[in-house]
Design a protein around this motif. Structure first.
Motif, PDB file in Angstrom:
ATOM      1  N   GLY A   3       0.782  -1.220   0.000  1.00  0.00           N
ATOM      2  CA  GLY A   3       0.000   0.000   0.000  1.00  0.00           C
ATOM      3  C   GLY A   3       0.815   1.271   0.000  1.00  0.00           C
ATOM      4  N   ARG A   4       2.144   1.177   0.080  1.00  0.00           N
ATOM      5  CA  ARG A   4       2.994   2.369   0.061  1.00  0.00           C
ATOM      6  C   ARG A   4       3.851   2.315  -1.196  1.00  0.00           C
ATOM      7  NH1 ARG A   4       6.366   3.252   5.117  1.00  0.00           N
ATOM      8  NH2 ARG A   4       6.599   5.262   4.111  1.00  0.00           N
ATOM      9  N   PHE A   5       3.801   3.351  -1.983  1.00  0.00           N
ATOM     10  CA  PHE A   5       4.512   3.386  -3.243  1.00  0.00           C
ATOM     11  C   PHE A   5       5.507   4.533  -3.241  1.00  0.00           C
ATOM     12  CE2 PHE A   5       0.293   1.631  -3.897  1.00  0.00           C
ATOM     13  CZ  PHE A   5       0.597   0.412  -4.462  1.00  0.00           C
ATOM     14  N   PHE A   6       6.544   4.393  -4.050  1.00  0.00           N
ATOM     15  CA  PHE A   6       7.520   5.461  -4.190  1.00  0.00           C
ATOM     16  C   PHE A   6       6.960   6.544  -5.098  1.00  0.00           C
ATOM     17  CE2 PHE A   6      10.427   1.835  -3.354  1.00  0.00           C
ATOM     18  CZ  PHE A   6      11.014   2.345  -2.202  1.00  0.00           C
ATOM     19  N   PRO A   7       7.129   7.814  -4.724  1.00  0.00           N
ATOM     20  CA  PRO A   7       6.669   8.894  -5.592  1.00  0.00           C
ATOM     21  C   PRO A   7       7.651   9.124  -6.747  1.00  0.00           C
ATOM     22  CG  PRO A   7       7.586   9.802  -3.573  1.00  0.00           C
ATOM     23  CD  PRO A   7       7.632   8.309  -3.447  1.00  0.00           C
ATOM     24  N   ASP A   8       7.422   8.424  -7.844  1.00  0.00           N
ATOM     25  CA  ASP A   8       8.244   8.560  -9.052  1.00  0.00           C
ATOM     26  C   ASP A   8       9.734   8.416  -8.743  1.00  0.00           C
ATOM     27  OD1 ASP A   8       6.000   8.823 -10.641  1.00  0.00           O
ATOM     28  OD2 ASP A   8       5.909  10.985 -10.335  1.00  0.00           O
ATOM     29  N   SER A   9      10.582   9.090  -9.532  1.00  0.00           N
ATOM     30  CA  SER A   9      12.022   8.901  -9.370  1.00  0.00           C
ATOM     31  C   SER A   9      12.543   9.541  -8.095  1.00  0.00           C
ATOM     32  CB  SER A   9      12.773   9.425 -10.592  1.00  0.00           C
ATOM     33  OG  SER A   9      12.572  10.805 -10.749  1.00  0.00           O
ATOM     34  N   ALA A  10      11.876  10.571  -7.586  1.00  0.00           N
ATOM     35  CA  ALA A  10      12.342  11.200  -6.338  1.00  0.00           C
ATOM     36  C   ALA A  10      12.287  10.198  -5.189  1.00  0.00           C
ATOM     37  CB  ALA A  10      11.506  12.429  -6.024  1.00  0.00           C
ATOM     38  N   GLN A  26      23.481  13.564  -8.019  1.00  0.00           N
ATOM     39  CA  GLN A  26      24.103  13.845  -9.317  1.00  0.00           C
ATOM     40  C   GLN A  26      23.753  12.763 -10.333  1.00  0.00           C
ATOM     41  OE1 GLN A  26      25.677  16.685 -10.268  1.00  0.00           O
ATOM     42  NE2 GLN A  26      25.532  15.780 -12.296  1.00  0.00           N
ATOM     43  N   PHE A  27      23.754  11.490  -9.913  1.00  0.00           N
ATOM     44  CA  PHE A  27      23.393  10.387 -10.796  1.00  0.00           C
ATOM     45  C   PHE A  27      21.964  10.568 -11.315  1.00  0.00           C
ATOM     46  CE2 PHE A  27      21.388   6.325 -11.633  1.00  0.00           C
ATOM     47  CZ  PHE A  27      22.296   5.701 -12.464  1.00  0.00           C
ATOM     48  N   PHE A  28      21.025  10.821 -10.415  1.00  0.00           N
ATOM     49  CA  PHE A  28      19.629  10.979 -10.825  1.00  0.00           C
ATOM     50  C   PHE A  28      19.450  12.221 -11.701  1.00  0.00           C
ATOM     51  CE2 PHE A  28      18.808   7.595  -7.977  1.00  0.00           C
ATOM     52  CZ  PHE A  28      17.569   7.080  -8.318  1.00  0.00           C
ATOM     53  N   HIS A  29      20.168  13.300 -11.373  1.00  0.00           N
ATOM     54  CA  HIS A  29      20.074  14.516 -12.178  1.00  0.00           C
ATOM     55  C   HIS A  29      20.581  14.263 -13.601  1.00  0.00           C
ATOM     56  CE1 HIS A  29      20.221  18.742 -13.303  1.00  0.00           C
ATOM     57  NE2 HIS A  29      21.463  18.546 -13.712  1.00  0.00           N
ATOM     58  N   SER A  30      21.695  13.551 -13.731  1.00  0.00           N
ATOM     59  CA  SER A  30      22.314  13.335 -15.044  1.00  0.00           C
ATOM     60  C   SER A  30      21.638  12.245 -15.862  1.00  0.00           C
ATOM     61  CB  SER A  30      23.792  12.963 -14.874  1.00  0.00           C
ATOM     62  OG  SER A  30      24.491  14.005 -14.255  1.00  0.00           O
ATOM     63  N   TYR A  31      21.305  11.112 -15.227  1.00  0.00           N
ATOM     64  CA  TYR A  31      20.905   9.933 -15.990  1.00  0.00           C
ATOM     65  C   TYR A  31      19.421   9.581 -15.903  1.00  0.00           C
ATOM     66  CZ  TYR A  31      25.936   9.561 -15.656  1.00  0.00           C
ATOM     67  OH  TYR A  31      27.275   9.837 -15.701  1.00  0.00           O
ATOM     68  N   VAL A  32      18.740   9.999 -14.865  1.00  0.00           N
ATOM     69  CA  VAL A  32      17.321   9.679 -14.737  1.00  0.00           C
ATOM     70  C   VAL A  32      16.475  10.857 -15.227  1.00  0.00           C
ATOM     71  CG1 VAL A  32      15.463   9.004 -13.165  1.00  0.00           C
ATOM     72  CG2 VAL A  32      17.767   8.070 -12.840  1.00  0.00           C
ATOM     73  N   GLU A  36      21.956  12.463 -20.290  1.00  0.00           N
ATOM     74  CA  GLU A  36      23.319  11.979 -20.493  1.00  0.00           C
ATOM     75  C   GLU A  36      23.322  10.455 -20.603  1.00  0.00           C
ATOM     76  OE1 GLU A  36      26.404  13.538 -17.932  1.00  0.00           O
ATOM     77  OE2 GLU A  36      25.148  15.284 -17.483  1.00  0.00           O
ATOM     78  N   PRO A  37      24.167   9.899 -21.484  1.00  0.00           N
ATOM     79  CA  PRO A  37      24.238   8.434 -21.575  1.00  0.00           C
ATOM     80  C   PRO A  37      24.881   7.852 -20.316  1.00  0.00           C
ATOM     81  CG  PRO A  37      25.871   9.454 -23.011  1.00  0.00           C
ATOM     82  CD  PRO A  37      25.053  10.569 -22.435  1.00  0.00           C
ATOM     83  N   LEU A  38      24.398   6.688 -19.939  1.00  0.00           N
ATOM     84  CA  LEU A  38      24.976   6.016 -18.761  1.00  0.00           C
ATOM     85  C   LEU A  38      26.449   5.694 -19.005  1.00  0.00           C
ATOM     86  CD1 LEU A  38      22.037   3.637 -17.877  1.00  0.00           C
ATOM     87  CD2 LEU A  38      22.949   5.430 -16.421  1.00  0.00           C
ATOM     88  N   PRO A  39      27.285   5.802 -17.971  1.00  0.00           N
ATOM     89  CA  PRO A  39      28.719   5.507 -18.118  1.00  0.00           C
ATOM     90  C   PRO A  39      28.994   4.004 -18.014  1.00  0.00           C
ATOM     91  CG  PRO A  39      28.283   6.270 -15.896  1.00  0.00           C
ATOM     92  CD  PRO A  39      26.969   6.338 -16.638  1.00  0.00           C
ATOM     93  N   TYR A  40      28.521   3.254 -18.998  1.00  0.00           N
ATOM     94  CA  TYR A  40      28.665   1.804 -18.961  1.00  0.00           C
ATOM     95  C   TYR A  40      30.115   1.369 -18.815  1.00  0.00           C
ATOM     96  CZ  TYR A  40      23.821   1.418 -20.566  1.00  0.00           C
ATOM     97  OH  TYR A  40      22.472   1.495 -20.673  1.00  0.00           O
TER      98      TYR A  40
END
Length: 169
Positions: A3-10, A26-32, A36-40
């Motif tokens: 019954g508890r869900f995460f509010p989107d990516s935040a 920084q990861f979420f700001h850049s890639y989500v 920016e492409p992921l640094p595979y």
């Protein structure tokens, strides 16, 4: 928790930070949230791998088929024919029902048969449609696609191999 869900990516970001104790802003700001492409390569390098990208030519029949609804048996029906394609020049039309491929009755999906062929191969279809039953023959065209593979780096260390073994287990 039920019954508890995460509010989107935040919410996912908050949970990742709470569980790991690290700042992922920084990861979420850049890639989500960003583009920016992921640094595979940086991530795979820790286990002695690199992502290799190459162009490959795959067969392209120049038409698309509709698949039977909900797995019901039935022959594929031509849904669209690419303008200017060899299939169009040969007279294949939307609505044509594909009965045979290269002289053999079609007993399953068309895609696996096409995937085994090569660009430049001739394909012969026996179809039935508004122009009656007829044979349509044309050469498969090719289109470039990206192909990706994980390969060993040039000099893999024992530590990288150990991390890879742990990662894969």
């Amino acid at each position: 928790k039920q019954g508890r869900f995460f509010p989107d990516s935040a919410g996912v970001e908050e949970a990742a930070q709470a569980v790991s104790g690290h700042d992922f802003s920084q990861f979420f700001h850049s890639y989500v949230a960003g583009v920016e492409p992921l640094p595979y390569d940086r991530g795979f390098a820790t286990v002695g791998l690199k992502l290799e990208r190459r162009k490959v030519t795959v067969p392209d029949a120049g038409f698309r088929v509709s698949t039977p609804v909900h797995g019901q048996p039935g022959p594929p029906v031509v849904a669209a024919v690419d303008p200017g394609s060899e299939a169009e020049r040969a007279g294949l039309l939307p609505g044509d029902i594909i009965r045979e491929v290269n002289g053999k009755p079609l007993s399953g999906p068309l895609a696996p048969l096409l995937a085994r062929m090569k660009a430049g191969n001739t394909i012969e279809l026996k179809v039935r449609g508004r122009r009656g039953e007829r044979k349509v023959s044309f050469k498969l065209e090719g289109r470039e696609e990206d192909d990706f593979a994980l390969v060993d780096m040039d000099h893999v260390t024992p530590a990288q191999r150990a991390r890879r073994a742990a990662w894969l287990s």
